[in-house]
Design a protein around this motif. Sequence first.
Motif, PDB file in Angstrom:
ATOM      1  N   SER A   1      30.442  26.204  25.771  1.00 22.14           N
ATOM      2  CA  SER A   1      31.534  26.996  26.361  1.00 22.14           C
ATOM      3  C   SER A   1      32.715  26.127  26.777  1.00 22.14           C
ATOM      4  O   SER A   1      33.819  26.638  27.010  1.00 22.14           O
ATOM      5  CB  SER A   1      31.012  27.768  27.575  1.00 22.14           C
ATOM      6  OG  SER A   1      30.499  26.867  28.558  1.00 22.14           O
ATOM      7  N   GLU A   2      32.511  24.809  26.858  1.00 25.01           N
ATOM      8  CA  GLU A   2      33.575  23.893  27.280  1.00 25.01           C
ATOM      9  C   GLU A   2      34.271  23.218  26.104  1.00 25.01           C
ATOM     10  O   GLU A   2      35.282  22.534  26.294  1.00 25.01           O
ATOM     11  CB  GLU A   2      32.997  22.815  28.206  1.00 25.01           C
ATOM     12  CG  GLU A   2      32.387  23.361  29.483  1.00 25.01           C
ATOM     13  CD  GLU A   2      31.715  22.276  30.305  1.00 25.01           C
ATOM     14  OE1 GLU A   2      32.135  22.097  31.468  1.00 25.01           O
ATOM     15  OE2 GLU A   2      30.784  21.620  29.789  1.00 25.01           O
TER      16      GLU A   2
ATOM     17  N   GLN B   1      38.204  24.282  25.493  1.00 20.55           N
ATOM     18  CA  GLN B   1      39.202  23.689  26.381  1.00 20.55           C
ATOM     19  C   GLN B   1      39.349  22.203  26.109  1.00 20.55           C
ATOM     20  O   GLN B   1      40.465  21.661  26.168  1.00 20.55           O
ATOM     21  CB  GLN B   1      38.813  23.916  27.848  1.00 20.55           C
ATOM     22  CG  GLN B   1      39.896  23.507  28.838  1.00 20.55           C
ATOM     23  CD  GLN B   1      41.188  24.285  28.619  1.00 20.55           C
ATOM     24  OE1 GLN B   1      41.185  25.507  28.514  1.00 20.55           O
ATOM     25  NE2 GLN B   1      42.314  23.578  28.544  1.00 20.55           N
ATOM     26  N   TYR B   2      38.232  21.535  25.790  1.00 17.57           N
ATOM     27  CA  TYR B   2      38.294  20.101  25.502  1.00 17.57           C
ATOM     28  C   TYR B   2      39.165  19.830  24.284  1.00 17.57           C
ATOM     29  O   TYR B   2      40.071  18.975  24.320  1.00 17.57           O
ATOM     30  CB  TYR B   2      36.883  19.551  25.273  1.00 17.57           C
ATOM     31  CG  TYR B   2      36.883  18.149  24.702  1.00 17.57           C
ATOM     32  CD1 TYR B   2      37.169  17.047  25.514  1.00 17.57           C
ATOM     33  CD2 TYR B   2      36.616  17.926  23.356  1.00 17.57           C
ATOM     34  CE1 TYR B   2      37.182  15.766  24.992  1.00 17.57           C
ATOM     35  CE2 TYR B   2      36.629  16.643  22.831  1.00 17.57           C
ATOM     36  CZ  TYR B   2      36.913  15.567  23.645  1.00 17.57           C
ATOM     37  OH  TYR B   2      36.932  14.304  23.125  1.00 17.57           O
TER      38      TYR B   2
ATOM     39  N   LEU C   1      29.431  17.994  26.350  1.00 18.38           N
ATOM     40  CA  LEU C   1      29.903  19.200  27.008  1.00 18.38           C
ATOM     41  C   LEU C   1      29.136  20.413  26.502  1.00 18.38           C
ATOM     42  O   LEU C   1      28.670  20.448  25.366  1.00 18.38           O
ATOM     43  CB  LEU C   1      31.397  19.393  26.748  1.00 18.38           C
ATOM     44  CG  LEU C   1      32.330  18.304  27.281  1.00 18.38           C
ATOM     45  CD1 LEU C   1      33.757  18.567  26.814  1.00 18.38           C
ATOM     46  CD2 LEU C   1      32.278  18.256  28.799  1.00 18.38           C
TER      47      LEU C   1
END
Length: 243
Positions: free
Chosen positions: A86-87, A90-91, A83
């Motif tokens: 920036s992801e 959330q992960y 990922l």
Amino acid sequence: RSKNKDAVIIMFATFNPSTYPFKSFVNVAQDVHVYFGVNFKRGPSLNQHSNLERARQALEPVHWPVLVGEWSLGGSGHTPHGLAASEHGQYFKDLARMQLQAWETYTTGWFYWNYKTSYPNSTWNFRDMCEAGWLPGCGSTGRGMAYGPTSWLSTPACAYDYLGGGCPPLSEPTPAWPFGVALLAAAGFFFCGVAAVAALRPQWAAKCLDLLGPVFQSLGKAASTVLGSLPVSMSGSLSRLSR
């Protein structure tokens, strides 16, 4: 137990107590350590509901109450599936929600490993992950997330549905005042109608009264007969009540 007969005894899994379900044991739990990067052939997937089912299955073979003595977002070095940076937030937030939901739904308690490490910004560092909003307990609930109720045994399971947003909101009860207003309006119309009939005395009302008169007289006679057959003390009491 010599200090407190209600103390909970925690036994580590190396004793393998799940093969010895001693019936006389009470307030006993087995300590298990669950890391997605170690306890499973594959690390956690991007599908958190699939991860939740894998966590449930990992706890299912234990015949005793389970205490998850170690878990973390570190998972012994699993990578976040390529990922983008920036992801990552959330992960890991979803991964935390999934594990909290599993441990608070299927076990008697949990401990995050570790509270704090010597190096910052580590997924093994509860304090840093909490302040980042990936784990609950720090800052406002709008920034991160909040724990469910602590009374696990008496709380609906939906309260720990962190992935689904918790229990659905309760529907607002129907207000009673419209029914009261309608009842008062109906009573008002009824009494107004009775008053109008009494004042105007139309022929149909007079006929109704003539027909109902014998009925009322018969009921009065029957009541008098019943009262006359009762003991004096009881009939007197009923007469006072009827008046």
